[in-house]
Design a protein around this motif. Structure first.
Motif, PDB file in Angstrom:
ATOM      1  N   UNK A  19      15.462  15.331 -15.157  1.00  0.00           N
ATOM      2  CA  UNK A  19      16.263  16.521 -15.440  1.00  0.00           C
ATOM      3  C   UNK A  19      16.223  17.423 -14.213  1.00  0.00           C
ATOM      4  N   UNK A  20      17.177  18.319 -14.129  1.00  0.00           N
ATOM      5  CA  UNK A  20      17.333  19.161 -12.944  1.00  0.00           C
ATOM      6  C   UNK A  20      16.543  20.462 -13.111  1.00  0.00           C
ATOM      7  N   UNK A  21      15.245  20.408 -12.812  1.00  0.00           N
ATOM      8  CA  UNK A  21      14.387  21.579 -12.920  1.00  0.00           C
ATOM      9  C   UNK A  21      14.743  22.660 -11.918  1.00  0.00           C
ATOM     10  N   UNK A  22      15.213  22.249 -10.739  1.00  0.00           N
ATOM     11  CA  UNK A  22      15.605  23.239  -9.725  1.00  0.00           C
ATOM     12  C   UNK A  22      16.791  24.067 -10.217  1.00  0.00           C
ATOM     13  N   UNK A  23      17.683  23.451 -10.962  1.00  0.00           N
ATOM     14  CA  UNK A  23      18.834  24.173 -11.517  1.00  0.00           C
ATOM     15  C   UNK A  23      18.361  25.256 -12.486  1.00  0.00           C
ATOM     16  N   UNK A  24      17.360  24.934 -13.304  1.00  0.00           N
ATOM     17  CA  UNK A  24      16.822  25.933 -14.234  1.00  0.00           C
ATOM     18  C   UNK A  24      16.250  27.128 -13.469  1.00  0.00           C
ATOM     19  N   UNK A  25      15.544  26.842 -12.379  1.00  0.00           N
ATOM     20  CA  UNK A  25      14.981  27.928 -11.574  1.00  0.00           C
ATOM     21  C   UNK A  25      16.076  28.762 -10.915  1.00  0.00           C
ATOM     22  N   UNK A  26      17.134  28.103 -10.415  1.00  0.00           N
ATOM     23  CA  UNK A  26      18.254  28.852  -9.825  1.00  0.00           C
ATOM     24  C   UNK A  26      18.909  29.747 -10.866  1.00  0.00           C
ATOM     25  N   UNK A  27      19.148  29.216 -12.056  1.00  0.00           N
ATOM     26  CA  UNK A  27      19.754  30.012 -13.116  1.00  0.00           C
ATOM     27  C   UNK A  27      18.857  31.177 -13.505  1.00  0.00           C
ATOM     28  N   UNK A  28      17.556  30.941 -13.563  1.00  0.00           N
ATOM     29  CA  UNK A  28      16.624  32.027 -13.874  1.00  0.00           C
ATOM     30  C   UNK A  28      16.720  33.116 -12.814  1.00  0.00           C
ATOM     31  N   UNK A  29      16.783  32.727 -11.545  1.00  0.00           N
ATOM     32  CA  UNK A  29      16.899  33.700 -10.467  1.00  0.00           C
ATOM     33  C   UNK A  29      18.178  34.511 -10.552  1.00  0.00           C
ATOM     34  N   UNK A  30      19.282  33.846 -10.861  1.00  0.00           N
ATOM     35  CA  UNK A  30      20.575  34.542 -10.974  1.00  0.00           C
ATOM     36  C   UNK A  30      20.536  35.539 -12.131  1.00  0.00           C
ATOM     37  N   UNK A  31      20.020  35.116 -13.291  1.00  0.00           N
ATOM     38  CA  UNK A  31      19.961  36.015 -14.450  1.00  0.00           C
ATOM     39  C   UNK A  31      19.007  37.175 -14.199  1.00  0.00           C
ATOM     40  N   UNK A  32      17.870  36.901 -13.526  1.00  0.00           N
ATOM     41  CA  UNK A  32      16.932  37.985 -13.229  1.00  0.00           C
ATOM     42  C   UNK A  32      17.539  38.985 -12.252  1.00  0.00           C
ATOM     43  N   UNK A  33      18.311  38.490 -11.288  1.00  0.00           N
ATOM     44  CA  UNK A  33      18.991  39.407 -10.363  1.00  0.00           C
ATOM     45  C   UNK A  33      20.023  40.252 -11.095  1.00  0.00           C
ATOM     46  N   UNK A  34      20.780  39.626 -12.007  1.00  0.00           N
ATOM     47  CA  UNK A  34      21.750  40.388 -12.803  1.00  0.00           C
ATOM     48  C   UNK A  34      21.028  41.446 -13.630  1.00  0.00           C
ATOM     49  N   UNK A  35      19.887  41.105 -14.177  1.00  0.00           N
ATOM     50  CA  UNK A  35      19.109  42.068 -14.942  1.00  0.00           C
ATOM     51  C   UNK A  35      18.615  43.213 -14.079  1.00  0.00           C
ATOM     52  N   UNK A  36      18.160  42.882 -12.880  1.00  0.00           N
ATOM     53  CA  UNK A  36      17.664  43.919 -11.974  1.00  0.00           C
ATOM     54  C   UNK A  36      18.784  44.856 -11.528  1.00  0.00           C
ATOM     55  N   UNK A  37      19.932  44.279 -11.209  1.00  0.00           N
ATOM     56  CA  UNK A  37      21.071  45.103 -10.770  1.00  0.00           C
ATOM     57  C   UNK A  37      21.558  45.988 -11.914  1.00  0.00           C
ATOM     58  N   UNK A  38      21.706  45.406 -13.105  1.00  0.00           N
ATOM     59  CA  UNK A  38      22.140  46.200 -14.262  1.00  0.00           C
ATOM     60  C   UNK A  38      21.191  47.332 -14.566  1.00  0.00           C
ATOM     61  N   UNK A  39      19.895  47.046 -14.470  1.00  0.00           N
ATOM     62  CA  UNK A  39      18.897  48.087 -14.722  1.00  0.00           C
ATOM     63  C   UNK A  39      18.902  49.136 -13.614  1.00  0.00           C
ATOM     64  N   UNK A  40      18.990  48.662 -12.355  1.00  0.00           N
ATOM     65  CA  UNK A  40      18.953  49.584 -11.210  1.00  0.00           C
ATOM     66  C   UNK A  40      20.114  50.575 -11.236  1.00  0.00           C
ATOM     67  N   UNK A  41      21.287  50.119 -11.663  1.00  0.00           N
ATOM     68  CA  UNK A  41      22.427  51.033 -11.743  1.00  0.00           C
ATOM     69  C   UNK A  41      22.472  51.765 -13.082  1.00  0.00           C
ATOM     70  N   UNK A  42      21.995  51.129 -14.142  1.00  0.00           N
ATOM     71  CA  UNK A  42      22.077  51.718 -15.472  1.00  0.00           C
ATOM     72  C   UNK A  42      21.143  52.882 -15.697  1.00  0.00           C
ATOM     73  N   UNK A  43      19.933  52.801 -15.169  1.00  0.00           N
ATOM     74  CA  UNK A  43      18.964  53.884 -15.386  1.00  0.00           C
ATOM     75  C   UNK A  43      19.436  55.189 -14.740  1.00  0.00           C
ATOM     76  N   UNK A  44      19.853  55.201 -13.462  1.00  0.00           N
ATOM     77  CA  UNK A  44      20.335  56.470 -12.891  1.00  0.00           C
ATOM     78  C   UNK A  44      21.574  57.028 -13.604  1.00  0.00           C
ATOM     79  N   UNK A  45      22.471  56.119 -14.016  1.00  0.00           N
ATOM     80  CA  UNK A  45      23.667  56.582 -14.727  1.00  0.00           C
ATOM     81  C   UNK A  45      23.267  57.175 -16.071  1.00  0.00           C
ATOM     82  N   UNK A  46      22.305  56.556 -16.740  1.00  0.00           N
ATOM     83  CA  UNK A  46      21.843  57.084 -18.030  1.00  0.00           C
ATOM     84  C   UNK A  46      21.194  58.450 -17.853  1.00  0.00           C
ATOM     85  N   UNK A  47      20.395  58.596 -16.816  1.00  0.00           N
ATOM     86  CA  UNK A  47      19.754  59.889 -16.561  1.00  0.00           C
ATOM     87  C   UNK A  47      20.801  60.949 -16.227  1.00  0.00           C
TER      88      UNK A  47
END
Length: 135
Positions: A19-47
């Motif tokens: 199975x493609x374990x590297x693909x799972x890690x790439x997808x995890x990285x992409x989703x974590x980056x999306x989470x970080x970006x959403x949080x980084x922009x969302x918290x200041x806008x919420x404040x």
């Protein structure tokens, strides 16, 4: 159980399917980056939107929602990647072996009633969670 022990039980080794374990890690990285970006922009806008009723609270909610979904799916895929590291299916003449994280399960062909693929579970974000298709 090691591959050589399984081979003795199931006959001649035919093919290995990893199975493609590297693909799972790439997808995890992409989703974590999306989470970080959403949080980084969302918290200041919420404040900044405290005390207003115009569009800023809605935008903050969307950004924080993207952040939450990104963090959740990223962690989910990261856990999957580590739990199923080095996952492999070995095909033999008289059955197959499922190997994952140092353990192996031997399954003779007599125990297999049918092999088919399905289109997935149909739930939201099934592909993102690694559940988009089943066999």
């Amino acid at each position: 159980m090691r591959r050589t022990e399984a081979a003795k039980q199931l006959g001649r080794f035919v093919r290995e399917h990893r199975t493609d374990g590297a693909r799972r890690l790439r997808q995890a990285g992409i989703w974590l980056m999306a989470g970080a970006v959403g949080t980084a922009f969302g918290v200041p806008v919420a404040i900044a939107s405290v005390g207003t009723t115009e569009g800023a609270p809605g935008l903050a909610g969307i950004l924080l929602g993207v952040g939450l979904v990104g963090w959740g799916l990223g962690i989910w895929r990261l856990v999957q990647a580590f739990r199923t590291r080095e996952q492999c299916f070995d095909i033999h003449e008289r059955g197959f072996t499922h190997r994952v994280a140092g353990t192996a399960t031997v399954i003779p062909w007599e125990d297999v009633a049918q092999v088919s693929t399905a289109g997935g579970d149909g739930r939201p974000l099934a592909d993102a969670r690694g559940m988009g298709s089943t066999c």
